[in-house]
Scaffold this motif. Structure first.
Motif, short mmCIF file in Angstrom:
data_model
loop_
_atom_site.label_atom_id
_atom_site.label_comp_id
_atom_site.label_asym_id
_atom_site.label_seq_id
_atom_site.Cartn_x
_atom_site.Cartn_y
_atom_site.Cartn_z
N TYR A 108 -11.43 7.66 -7.83
CA TYR A 108 -11.00 6.67 -6.86
C TYR A 108 -10.53 7.36 -5.57
O TYR A 108 -9.85 8.38 -5.61
CB TYR A 108 -9.84 5.84 -7.41
CG TYR A 108 -10.17 5.13 -8.69
CD1 TYR A 108 -9.79 5.67 -9.93
CD2 TYR A 108 -10.85 3.91 -8.68
CE1 TYR A 108 -10.08 5.02 -11.11
CE2 TYR A 108 -11.15 3.26 -9.87
CZ TYR A 108 -10.76 3.81 -11.07
OH TYR A 108 -11.05 3.17 -12.24
N LEU A 109 -10.88 6.77 -4.45
CA LEU A 109 -10.42 7.25 -3.15
C LEU A 109 -9.57 6.15 -2.54
O LEU A 109 -10.08 5.06 -2.23
CB LEU A 109 -11.60 7.58 -2.23
CG LEU A 109 -11.24 8.12 -0.86
CD1 LEU A 109 -10.64 9.53 -0.98
CD2 LEU A 109 -12.45 8.14 0.07
N LEU A 110 -8.29 6.41 -2.34
CA LEU A 110 -7.39 5.45 -1.74
C LEU A 110 -7.31 5.71 -0.24
O LEU A 110 -6.97 6.82 0.17
CB LEU A 110 -6.00 5.55 -2.37
CG LEU A 110 -4.93 4.60 -1.83
CD1 LEU A 110 -5.35 3.15 -2.00
CD2 LEU A 110 -3.59 4.87 -2.51
N ASN B 26 -7.61 9.16 -10.75
CA ASN B 26 -8.81 9.83 -11.25
C ASN B 26 -8.72 9.98 -12.76
O ASN B 26 -7.82 10.64 -13.25
CB ASN B 26 -8.93 11.20 -10.57
CG ASN B 26 -10.00 12.05 -11.17
OD1 ASN B 26 -10.92 11.56 -11.81
ND2 ASN B 26 -9.89 13.35 -10.98
N SER C 178 -14.23 3.16 -5.40
CA SER C 178 -14.50 3.71 -6.72
C SER C 178 -15.83 4.44 -6.70
O SER C 178 -16.79 3.99 -6.06
CB SER C 178 -14.55 2.60 -7.76
OG SER C 178 -13.33 1.92 -7.86
N ASN D 11 -5.61 4.62 3.22
CA ASN D 11 -4.49 3.93 3.84
C ASN D 11 -4.58 4.00 5.36
O ASN D 11 -5.26 4.87 5.91
CB ASN D 11 -3.17 4.54 3.37
CG ASN D 11 -2.93 4.36 1.89
OD1 ASN D 11 -3.14 3.28 1.33
ND2 ASN D 11 -2.47 5.42 1.24
N PHE E 293 -5.97 9.39 3.58
CA PHE E 293 -6.78 9.20 2.38
C PHE E 293 -6.27 10.12 1.28
O PHE E 293 -5.82 11.24 1.52
CB PHE E 293 -8.25 9.52 2.65
CG PHE E 293 -8.97 8.56 3.57
CD1 PHE E 293 -8.28 7.60 4.31
CD2 PHE E 293 -10.35 8.62 3.70
CE1 PHE E 293 -8.95 6.73 5.15
CE2 PHE E 293 -11.04 7.76 4.54
CZ PHE E 293 -10.33 6.81 5.27
N GLY F 282 -15.96 -1.09 -3.88
CA GLY F 282 -14.61 -1.25 -3.37
C GLY F 282 -14.51 -1.42 -1.86
O GLY F 282 -13.42 -1.62 -1.33
N SER G 135 -5.46 -1.14 3.74
CA SER G 135 -5.85 -0.16 2.74
C SER G 135 -7.01 -0.68 1.90
O SER G 135 -7.18 -1.89 1.73
CB SER G 135 -4.67 0.15 1.81
OG SER G 135 -3.59 0.70 2.50
N SER H 182 -6.81 8.79 -6.09
CA SER H 182 -5.85 8.02 -6.86
C SER H 182 -6.46 7.62 -8.19
O SER H 182 -7.58 7.13 -8.24
CB SER H 182 -5.45 6.78 -6.06
OG SER H 182 -4.72 5.86 -6.85
N ARG I 14 -9.33 0.75 -1.79
CA ARG I 14 -9.56 1.77 -2.80
C ARG I 14 -11.03 1.75 -3.19
O ARG I 14 -11.53 0.75 -3.72
CB ARG I 14 -8.68 1.56 -4.04
CG ARG I 14 -8.74 2.76 -5.00
CD ARG I 14 -7.82 2.61 -6.20
NE ARG I 14 -8.37 1.72 -7.22
CZ ARG I 14 -7.99 1.72 -8.50
NH1 ARG I 14 -7.07 2.57 -8.90
NH2 ARG I 14 -8.52 0.88 -9.35
#
Length: 126
Positions: free
Chosen positions: A80-82, A73, A21, A84, A68, A8, A17, A71, A19
């Protein structure tokens, strides 16, 4: 041995942004807690966020707090780490790894049976 696959990453402009994985190499993550770490050129690897998959307790280090979040999961095989409002100082290789988690919390201590993956490159630049 626990090992995950990160993906990702990419090139993004400041303020953008991404995301990331963190996927299990097998059918499930097989860990109670996951940590995200990053390593920038010339700097030590640092822990930036972790989550306990059983309680959803999450921690974010000061440099990424408020920007951060975890998101989507699914708790089974992908976390997932989103990220921003990305900044140039977020440029680094990002790794996810099983970490020690107890009493429903998470830590930035790598699980002794875990192995680092290849990481995914995040570059923030205009």
């Amino acid at each position: 041995q626990l090992q995950f696959v990160e993906s990702g990453g990419g090139l993004v402009q400041p303020g953008g942004s991404l995301r990331l994985s963190c996927a299990a190499a097998g059918s499930t993550l097989g860990a109670s807690a996951i940590g995200w770490f990053r390593e920038a050129p010339g700097k030590d690897r640092e822990g930036i966020s972790c989550i306990n998959l059983r309680t959803n307790f999450a921690n974010f280090a000061y440099p990424v707090k408020g920007r951060f979040t975890f998101s989507g999961n699914n708790g089974e095989n992908t976390v997932y780490l989103l990220m921003n409002n990305l900044k140039p100082e977020d440029t680094a290789v990002y790794y996810c790894v099983a970490v020690v988690g107890s009493d429903g919390f998470c830590t930035y201590r790598k699980n002794p049976t875990a192995k680092w993956g290849q990481g995914t490159q995040v570059t923030v630049s205009s």
